[in-house]
Structures are given as C-alpha cells and as structure tokens.
Motif scaffolding. Structure first.
Motif, PDB file in Angstrom:
ATOM      1  N   HIS A 275      -2.843  -6.161  11.962  1.00  0.00           N
ATOM      2  CA  HIS A 275      -2.880  -5.714  10.558  1.00  0.00           C
ATOM      3  C   HIS A 275      -2.616  -4.210  10.471  1.00  0.00           C
ATOM      4  CE1 HIS A 275      -4.151  -5.247   6.389  1.00  0.00           C
ATOM      5  NE2 HIS A 275      -4.979  -4.282   6.791  1.00  0.00           N
ATOM      6  N   ARG A 276      -3.214  -3.454  11.380  1.00  0.00           N
ATOM      7  CA  ARG A 276      -2.995  -2.003  11.385  1.00  0.00           C
ATOM      8  C   ARG A 276      -1.536  -1.674  11.731  1.00  0.00           C
ATOM      9  NH1 ARG A 276      -7.727   0.951  12.751  1.00  0.00           N
ATOM     10  NH2 ARG A 276      -6.330   2.708  13.207  1.00  0.00           N
ATOM     11  N   LEU A 277      -0.923  -2.474  12.608  1.00  0.00           N
ATOM     12  CA  LEU A 277       0.495  -2.247  12.933  1.00  0.00           C
ATOM     13  C   LEU A 277       1.372  -2.462  11.700  1.00  0.00           C
ATOM     14  CD1 LEU A 277       0.825  -4.016  16.427  1.00  0.00           C
ATOM     15  CD2 LEU A 277       0.537  -1.586  15.962  1.00  0.00           C
ATOM     16  N   ARG A 278       1.116  -3.535  10.983  1.00  0.00           N
ATOM     17  CA  ARG A 278       1.895  -3.801   9.754  1.00  0.00           C
ATOM     18  C   ARG A 278       1.691  -2.656   8.750  1.00  0.00           C
ATOM     19  NH1 ARG A 278       3.290  -9.300  10.177  1.00  0.00           N
ATOM     20  NH2 ARG A 278       1.805 -10.532  11.400  1.00  0.00           N
ATOM     21  N   GLN A 279       0.460  -2.214   8.655  1.00  0.00           N
ATOM     22  CA  GLN A 279       0.138  -1.122   7.743  1.00  0.00           C
ATOM     23  C   GLN A 279       0.907   0.140   8.112  1.00  0.00           C
ATOM     24  OE1 GLN A 279      -4.132  -0.779   6.443  1.00  0.00           O
ATOM     25  NE2 GLN A 279      -4.015   1.138   7.602  1.00  0.00           N
ATOM     26  N   GLY A 280       1.011   0.436   9.407  1.00  0.00           N
ATOM     27  CA  GLY A 280       1.738   1.618   9.866  1.00  0.00           C
ATOM     28  C   GLY A 280       3.226   1.522   9.590  1.00  0.00           C
ATOM     29  N   TYR A 281       3.827   0.357   9.867  1.00  0.00           N
ATOM     30  CA  TYR A 281       5.264   0.189   9.608  1.00  0.00           C
ATOM     31  C   TYR A 281       5.558   0.211   8.111  1.00  0.00           C
ATOM     32  CZ  TYR A 281       7.000  -0.542  14.340  1.00  0.00           C
ATOM     33  OH  TYR A 281       7.387  -0.350  15.647  1.00  0.00           O
ATOM     34  N   ARG A 282       4.623  -0.274   7.327  1.00  0.00           N
ATOM     35  CA  ARG A 282       4.808  -0.216   5.873  1.00  0.00           C
ATOM     36  C   ARG A 282       4.921   1.245   5.413  1.00  0.00           C
ATOM     37  NH1 ARG A 282       0.659  -2.890   4.607  1.00  0.00           N
ATOM     38  NH2 ARG A 282       1.692  -4.916   4.466  1.00  0.00           N
ATOM     39  N   LEU A 283       4.080   2.101   6.004  1.00  0.00           N
ATOM     40  CA  LEU A 283       4.145   3.522   5.682  1.00  0.00           C
ATOM     41  C   LEU A 283       5.482   4.114   6.125  1.00  0.00           C
ATOM     42  CD1 LEU A 283       2.864   6.196   4.752  1.00  0.00           C
ATOM     43  CD2 LEU A 283       1.845   6.404   7.034  1.00  0.00           C
ATOM     44  N   PHE A 284       5.957   3.738   7.314  1.00  0.00           N
ATOM     45  CA  PHE A 284       7.248   4.242   7.796  1.00  0.00           C
ATOM     46  C   PHE A 284       8.373   3.892   6.818  1.00  0.00           C
ATOM     47  CE2 PHE A 284       6.004   3.994  12.598  1.00  0.00           C
ATOM     48  CZ  PHE A 284       5.044   4.972  12.381  1.00  0.00           C
ATOM     49  N   LEU A 285       8.408   2.628   6.393  1.00  0.00           N
ATOM     50  CA  LEU A 285       9.473   2.191   5.480  1.00  0.00           C
ATOM     51  C   LEU A 285       9.397   2.937   4.162  1.00  0.00           C
ATOM     52  CD1 LEU A 285       9.408  -1.677   6.118  1.00  0.00           C
ATOM     53  CD2 LEU A 285      11.061  -0.006   6.992  1.00  0.00           C
ATOM     54  N   SER A 286       8.185   3.163   3.696  1.00  0.00           N
ATOM     55  CA  SER A 286       8.007   3.884   2.433  1.00  0.00           C
ATOM     56  C   SER A 286       8.501   5.318   2.560  1.00  0.00           C
ATOM     57  CB  SER A 286       6.537   3.856   2.030  1.00  0.00           C
ATOM     58  OG  SER A 286       6.307   4.669   0.899  1.00  0.00           O
ATOM     59  N   LEU A 287       8.134   5.982   3.667  1.00  0.00           N
ATOM     60  CA  LEU A 287       8.568   7.365   3.882  1.00  0.00           C
ATOM     61  C   LEU A 287      10.073   7.437   4.083  1.00  0.00           C
ATOM     62  CD1 LEU A 287       5.730   8.590   6.277  1.00  0.00           C
ATOM     63  CD2 LEU A 287       6.069   9.224   3.878  1.00  0.00           C
ATOM     64  N   GLU A 288      10.641   6.419   4.753  1.00  0.00           N
ATOM     65  CA  GLU A 288      12.091   6.405   4.979  1.00  0.00           C
ATOM     66  C   GLU A 288      12.831   6.272   3.654  1.00  0.00           C
ATOM     67  OE1 GLU A 288      15.449   3.864   7.496  1.00  0.00           O
ATOM     68  OE2 GLU A 288      13.398   3.126   7.321  1.00  0.00           O
ATOM     69  N   GLN A 289      12.291   5.429   2.773  1.00  0.00           N
ATOM     70  CA  GLN A 289      12.912   5.267   1.464  1.00  0.00           C
ATOM     71  C   GLN A 289      12.851   6.566   0.676  1.00  0.00           C
ATOM     72  OE1 GLN A 289      11.156   2.145  -0.884  1.00  0.00           O
ATOM     73  NE2 GLN A 289      12.767   2.178  -2.430  1.00  0.00           N
TER      74      GLN A 289
END
Length: 693
Positions: free
Chosen positions: A672-686
């Motif tokens: 769950h924490r991994l998904r949460q981290g990648y979600r942040l990456f995608l948001s910052l990339e956008q």
C-alpha cells in the motif's frame, strides 16, 4: 649506568609514578647499551621499534592494547610506527619506566629528515615536548646520567580492583539490563581507567544470571579483546562464543551486527567514539538495552567528537539516557605525570577551539598556514588538530605526523575576526604522474603511495588520463559544531578551489565515508559523484564515495563521462552491490543521476495500473523499475515512501524485512505504501510536465 637506572626505578617505585629516561647517542652504541641492560630489567619488557634488540622482538600494534609491562622501550632510531608508540604508553604500569633510545638532541634535525632533506617537524615537536617535561631523566653516551629537574610527586599506592568507579559503573550497567527499556548508558573514560575490563566483568555477571544473549561490538575485534578476556576469565571458559546456561556472549563487528540484527538482551559497544554516529544511531534504534563505552583521549577515535555528534542523537531518540565517567586510573596512579606527557606528545588531549561570538562566513579570513609557524605556535597547532579530531570519527596519532611532515599536504583554516579557528582543512596535491605507469596501475601491479584519487580513477574507473591530471584532494574538512550550516565550510572550500585553479590544477576532489550529511554537502557544492566503493569499510560501516569538480577543459572531458556512467550504473547496482545501502543516501545519489532512458507507453500504463490496485507488484515490477531508471522527475521527493520504493524496487529487499523496519504489519501494508509513493511520483510528473508547457 646500572646504578643510575636502579636508583631511578627505586624513586619511581617509592613515588608510585611512571617515569621516562632519554638515552641519547649514536644509533648502534645506544642500541647495544640497551641490549646489555635487558638481562637486568625486571618484569615484563615491551619493545616498540622496527627490528629486534638482541633477542627481544618488537611488539605489533594489534598485540599492544591490553598488555602490561614494567619497562617500555621506544627505539626512535628505528623510525617506529607512530600509532604503536602512542598505544604502547597505556601498557606501562605504576612505577614503570619508559626508556627512549634517540639521537643526541643536536642531531635530531639530521636524523629525522624528510624526502627533500628538510627536518621533520613532527619529531621536532616530540623533542621539544620531551625537553620541556621537568620529570625527564637523561643519559648521554657522551655526558653520562642527568637526573630530572623536578622530583617525582608522591602518588597514591595501588588500589584494590575493581575500583570504586568500576563498581559504581557496573551497578549502572545492571540498571540497563534490569531496568526500563530504551535508557542507554554511556561510559566515558580516559585511557587506563579499566572501561573494557568493566564491560567484560559486567557481561560475565549477567551471563551467569542466564537472562539472554549479549553482543559486544567495536571498530576492530582487537579493541574488544580485553573485555572478552576478562569475561572468559570470570566464566572460566574460552572460545569465540562464551556461554553460561542458555545465554551467550559473542563479538560482532558493527556492519555485520546491523546486517544480521541478531536477537540480544543487551549490546555492549566498546570504543564507540571510533564508530560512525550513523551506525551508533541504528544500534540505538534497533536494540532497547545498549551500553556505549567511549575513550575520551584515545587511539581508536575521539571521545569529544563522539560527545558532540552523538549526544544530540541520544537526546532525540532516548532522552532518558544515562552517563557515567570513570576517573580513577587502574594501571597507574591518579595524577601520573607521564600520562600528561604522552597526551602532549601526540596531542591526545587536543580540544577544538572555543567558539567565538556569532559570525558570518564573509567576515572570516581564509589562511594557508605555514607549517613552521604551526609548529612554533602550540596553541594554534592544538586548535587545528583538535578541530580535525572532533570532526572525524577515526583520528590517530599518525595523523599529526602526516599533518606536520607530509610535503604534499597543506593546512587551511578559516579564522574569525578575533583570530579564532572556526574551520580547517587538509589538502593533498596528487597526480601529475607519468602515463607510463598506467598499465601497471590498471592491472593492480602497482600501488601509488600518496595518490589516492589518481590510483582509484585508473584502477577502478579505467581513466586513461587519471595519472596525468593534477588535483587537490581534500582529505579532511571540519567546521566547529556551533558554526555548521552557516556557509563556513563552503567559504573555505571555495578558497581552496580558487587557489587550486590559480595553480593550474585540473580538479579538486575528495573520498570519504558516505552518509547523507557529508554527501549532501559535497553535491551541493557541484561536485560530481564518480565512484561508490563496492565494499563497506568494516570500521565505518560506510561505502567510500569519490567526488570531483573539474576546473580545466581536459579534466571536464575526462571526468564528465565517468559521472554519466556512474548515474547509469548506480540504479542497476543497487539490487546487487548496494542492496544494504541506506535508502536516504541512495536517494541523494539517484537525484544526481542523469538518465537518457525513455519509458514506453505500455510500461507507463503498468505503473498506473499498479497505483490503482489493478495489478500486483510482481506483474508491475519491471515497469516500476524502468520508471525509476528513466528519471521521470528532476528530483525524487524526500520521504519514507520514496525510501521504501528504493528499498523494495531497486534494492530488492524482502517484504518481511521492510515491514519490520517500517513498523508495518506485513506485505499488504508495505505494498500500500509503494502504491502511495508511485501515486505521488505520477502526480509530481504531471505537474512538472504542465510547468514545462
């Protein structure tokens, strides 16, 4: 000579002091005199030198710590190891005699000279301190015996063991074992106070209670030998692991202890000052009952540096930590004058300068010190060396020798308007070597003394210009604790860079035990990471990071490809070579990497599906890895989720290990924490893409 020697030894016995006799004269004659005296010397005799005297073999440094003797011989004619000299002084017992074989004082300049014929400033310092010591007895082959200027003080006779200090400290150690959790104890002691003996006796007593396993760790196994020896004697057993009932005591080096994290009722840390604070912090975080023993003025590291750097950590993690200090010497008497002499000879008690009033970096003056001036200004020498000691977890007496005598080493300081030393650096000129040696160095057939960076650039990186390029290597840089993070280190570094560039050097570089703080400092000054050592130093527990900053076009053309290669390879090496590397340090280095990889649309879609929970980690793993490899963000964000992603995706650390480290219940929470981290990456990339548009 015999009669004078007998009389001197009787004076030492009567006063309970340790003394020193300087035997001056021509090398072969003074060595023969000493050899003739050996049969008349009572008790254990210890020789420090590079070759035997008669049948007496010289002691090696690793075998010195923990030994006791009644006569200690320093054969300075043989150019002995400096660290062994200093360490051996702790072997001399109450009433013992230090016998120093040396040239006549007028001949020291010629006898101790450097490669260019100039006199050794280190040995001039040693001679000056000896001549100023009022308790020194002298015997000249030409002039005979000369008694000391001042009579030895009458000191207290030998006390019973354990001392009152040790008994009180053992009680405090018992409270760590039996009392509240997370209240570590710090034992501070000067040399010869029996702290290692205390640890060994305490460990044995607790093993007899059969309350659980105990682990003892130290920078080197030899440093824990005294503690283990006393524990074995008390238990009446021997071996690598000492046992009583179902409980055991064993030694583990710091890096292995933190890799394996064995179950232990208590952890004992001897010579803690010589272990990097980052490792000590990890021990405190994982183990609930810890005892640290630190030598205040030692050979294994600086207790003052330990106090400054580690106290803040203890205050933050375990605010109810306790401390105790052993004052009473065990091997010699309180107030022993020889102890003060040894401290002055090797600057073992050198302290960092007192901080000046609040200052700014631009108010300070950068000075390249003249070493002769440094020798003649004892206060300045002690301030500079004391600052370097406090800032580095492992400083030995040989570092003083190197500071004063290395022809390639320069000493830089940053002074306040009032003249106080606020920062200091040691800089070594390296390189400028003939290219003919390249093949021998590349193939490991030749090792270049005094050229650490060129050696590494050729042998480890295969850089063809590595020998010819000239550089300034910063081997130490230190700022007073009170003035850190105020730009003083940057100001000093910039002055060194300006000087190196003006001198025509190609680059400035350094190699150091990498942690987040030190690495961050160098990278913020635009230094390029070129290589991270593949093995961790067993003492520091850290990988060595080599960084450089080019100042000529030739250096830039040579070093920039190495920097790019490091960025390409580092992400891949995390899984195999650097699997146990601190994720926060890995993040800093990843954010320095330049990637030309591009992520396919199908891979990007897999990352999105993992974030939304459509596919499991195993199915998304290749794309999750490639996403990080492609460098989607100019800077990966700091935080626990990012570090968790690095640990799992790049370093392939197991679910159970990560759950335990992050205090999570199991794989589900980690994922769950991994998904949460990648979600942040995608948001910052956008957001980053929107900014560019």
């Amino acid at each position: 000579m015999i009669e004078d020697l007998v009389r001197l030894r009787q004076e030492l016995a009567d006063s309970a002091c340790r003394g020193a006799l300087l035997v001056s004269g021509e090398k072969s004659a003074s060595e023969q005199l000493c050899a003739d005296l050996l049969p008349d010397l009572e008790g254990e005799v210890l020789l420090i030198g590079s070759y035997p005297l008669a049948d007496l073999q010289p002691a090696q440094r690793k075998t010195v710590l923990g030994r006791e003797c009644q006569t200690l011989i320093w054969n300075l004619h043989s150019q002995p190891d400096i660290n062994t000299l200093a360490a051996s002084a702790g072997c001399l017992c109450r009433g013992g005699l230090l016998l120093i074989l040396a040239p006549e004082p007028d001949d020291w300049v010629d006898s101790f000279s450097l490669a260019d014929g100039s006199p050794s400033l280190f040995w001039q310092h040693i001679l000056s301190e000896l001549e100023q010591w009022p308790y020194l007895a002298q015997y000249s082959l030409e002039a005979g015996f000369l008694a000391q200027e001042m009579p030895f003080p009458a000191l207290a006779a030998e006390s019973d063991l354990p001392t009152a200090d040790q008994v009180a400290a053992m009680h405090r150690v018992g409270r760590v074992l039996h009392g509240h959790r997370r209240r570590p104890l710090v034992i501070r002691a000067d040399r010869g106070r029996g702290k290692s003996t205390l640890l060994g006796l305490s460990a044995a007593e607790f093993l007899l209670e059969d309350r659980g396993d105990i682990v003892i760790t130290a920078p080197r196994k030899e440093a824990a030998a005294t503690a283990l020896q006393h524990a074995a004697q008390r238990l009446g057993t021997s071996g690598e692991t000492l046992s009583s009932g179902s409980s055991s005591l064993r030694f583990m080096p710091p890096d292995r202890l933190l890799d394996e994290l064995p179950e232990a009722r208590m952890v004992l840390v001897d010579e803690a000052a010589a272990i990097p604070p980052a490792l000590l912090e990890k021990i405190v975080r994982h183990y609930a009952r810890v005892v640290f023993a630190s030598t205040v003025h030692g050979y294994e590291g600086s207790g003052r540096g330990f106090d400054i750097r580690f106290t803040e950590t203890l205050n933050a993690l375990t605010p109810q930590w306790q401390s105790v200090e052993l004052q009473e010497p065990v091997r010699w008497s309180e107030g022993d004058p020889l102890e003060a002499l040894i401290n002055r000879l090797f600057l073992l008690d050198a302290a960092a300068p007192e901080p000046a009033p609040a200052i700014k970096a631009d108010q300070c003056e950068v000075v390249l010190l003249d070493k002769l001036h440094l020798l003649n200004d004892n206060t300045l020498l002690r301030e500079v060396f004391g600052l370097l000691v406090v800032a580095h977890y492992q400083t030995t007496p040989s570092d003083l020798h190197h500071l004063l005598d290395s022809l390639a080493t320069s000493v830089w300081v940053l002074r306040s308007p009032a003249g106080r030393v606020c920062a200091a650096a040691l800089v070594i000129e390296e390189g400028g070597l003939p290219a003919e040696s390249f093949d021998a160095v590349l193939q490991g057939e030749r090792r270049l003394q005094g050229h650490l960076l060129p050696q590494s650039l050729v042998y480890h990186c295969g850089l063809s210009e590595g020998l010819e390029l000239r550089c300034a290597r910063i081997s130490r840089i230190a700022v007073l604790a009170e003035y850190r993070r105020r730009g003083l280190g940057q100001r000093l570094l910039q002055a060194i860079e300006h000087f190196a560039s003006a001198e025509g050097l190609d680059y400035v570089g350094s190699s150091f035990a990498a942690d987040t703080t030190v690495t961050g400092f160098w990278l913020q000054q635009d230094y390029l990471p070129l290589r991270l050592g593949v093995r961790r130093d067993p003492c520091s527990g850290s990988h060595a990071l080599l960084v450089a900053k080019p100042f000529t076009e030739r250096a830039s053309n040579a070093l920039t490809p190495l920097y790019n290669r490091f960025g390409r390879h580092f992400c891949l090496q995390l899984r195999e070579t650097y699997q146990a590397l601190d994720a926060a340090l890995a993040l800093i280095l990843l954010n320095q990497s330049v990637s030309s990889e591009s992520l396919g649309k199908d891979e990007w879609r897999d990352v999105q599906r993992f974030v939304s929970g459509e596919i499991a980690f195993e199915h998304a793993y290749p794309s999750l890895f490639r996403y990080l490899q492609s460098g989607p963000l100019s800077q990966l964000p700091e935080g626990e989720d990012t570090e968790l992603i690095i640990s799992r995706v790049l370093q392939a650390q197991g679910w159970t290990q990560l759950a335990r480290r992050c205090a999570l219940t199991g794989r589900r929470e980690v994922e769950h924490r991994l998904r949460q981290g990648y979600r942040l990456f995608l948001s910052l990339e956008q957001g980053q893409t929107s900014d560019h548009e």
